[in-house]
Design a protein around this motif. Structure first.
Motif, short mmCIF file in Angstrom:
data_model
loop_
_atom_site.label_atom_id
_atom_site.label_comp_id
_atom_site.label_asym_id
_atom_site.label_seq_id
_atom_site.Cartn_x
_atom_site.Cartn_y
_atom_site.Cartn_z
N THR A 87 0.84 -1.20 0.00
CA THR A 87 0.00 0.00 0.00
C THR A 87 0.87 1.25 0.00
O THR A 87 0.61 2.22 -0.73
N PHE A 88 1.91 1.24 0.82
CA PHE A 88 2.87 2.36 0.84
C PHE A 88 3.53 2.51 -0.52
O PHE A 88 3.72 3.64 -1.02
N MET A 93 4.49 5.64 -5.32
CA MET A 93 4.64 5.73 -6.77
C MET A 93 3.66 6.73 -7.37
O MET A 93 3.99 7.46 -8.32
N ALA A 94 2.45 6.79 -6.83
CA ALA A 94 1.47 7.75 -7.33
C ALA A 94 1.92 9.18 -7.02
O ALA A 94 1.78 10.08 -7.87
N THR A 134 11.19 7.09 -3.78
CA THR A 134 11.12 5.96 -4.71
C THR A 134 12.01 4.81 -4.27
O THR A 134 11.61 3.64 -4.34
N THR A 135 13.21 5.13 -3.81
CA THR A 135 14.13 4.09 -3.34
C THR A 135 13.57 3.37 -2.12
O THR A 135 13.64 2.13 -2.02
N ALA A 136 13.01 4.13 -1.18
CA ALA A 136 12.45 3.52 0.04
C ALA A 136 11.29 2.59 -0.30
O ALA A 136 11.21 1.46 0.20
N ALA A 181 12.90 3.58 -12.35
CA ALA A 181 12.65 4.99 -12.02
C ALA A 181 13.76 5.54 -11.12
O ALA A 181 14.17 6.70 -11.27
N VAL A 182 14.28 4.73 -10.20
CA VAL A 182 15.39 5.16 -9.35
C VAL A 182 16.61 5.51 -10.20
O VAL A 182 17.25 6.55 -9.99
#
Length: 199
Positions: A87-88, A93-94, A134-136, A181-182
């Motif tokens: 969920t996170f 990403m959104a 994004t990385t997390a 993306a990262v």
């Protein structure tokens, strides 16, 4: 004779100085194509990052799967909302995809005005924040995907990907897209730092 030579030398040196003065700004236009090229490449990278982050969010959001066999009281299903990590991941990403869409006008400003430092500095700061988020999200989701594929006998985590194949395929694809993306974010931050360093 000497005084004449000195009076002749002075106008010659001033003429040489006058001749050199217009040549001083000549190297500046050479930097503009370089900076403009970096800005155009940055814009293309942002479009690619938008595609990958929104694809990762869409893949994660549609990763629900229900097994065909179920009893009257039990139905076996797996979904991203069963795990807070996924969920996170979807929310992160959104958010990052939305930020990238909003950052496009600033990227266009850096193309039109290659020497403008304000928009580029703003993009470096916000890109670094988006890179961290994004990385997390990608790393946290990757850990859960690893457990889904391999399990962990020490903690009685069962590998569920043999039963929920489609679910695991979608969440794995979402994680791969997030790491793409990262990489794109890292390249964008480096390019912006290089452009700022050339000022």
């Amino acid at each position: 004779m000497r005084s004449d030579s000195t009076t002749i030398d002075v106008p010659e040196s001033s003429a040489v100085a006058k001749g050199k003065a217009p040549l001083m700004p000549a190297p500046r236009p050479e930097k503009s194509p370089y900076k403009k090229g970096l800005a155009i490449f940055d814009f293309l990278l942002r479009i690619g990052a938008i595609v990958t982050t929104l694809a990762a969010a869409a893949a994660m959001g549609t990763s629900d799967e229900t097994l065909p066999f179920f009893t009257q009281f039990f139905q076996f299903q797996a979904g991203y909302d069963d795990l807070p990590t996924f969920t996170f991941f979807l929310i992160a990403m959104a958010i990052v995809g939305g930020y990238l869409v909003l950052s496009l006008p600033f990227s266009i400003i850096t193309i039109v005005r290659p020497h403008a430092t304000g928009p580029r500095l703003l993009l470096v700061i916000l890109d670094s924040v988006a890179l961290t988020l994004t990385t997390a999200a990608g790393a946290a989701a990757a850990a859960i995907v690893y457990l889904a594929h391999n399990g962990n006998p020490n903690t009685n985590w069962l590998a569920i990907c043999q039963q929920f194949g489609d679910f695991c395929q979608k969440v794995s694809g979402a994680v791969v897209a997030s790491f793409i993306a990262v990489v794109l974010f890292v390249v964008m931050v480096v390019l912006s730092a290089l452009a700022l360093g050339r000022h």
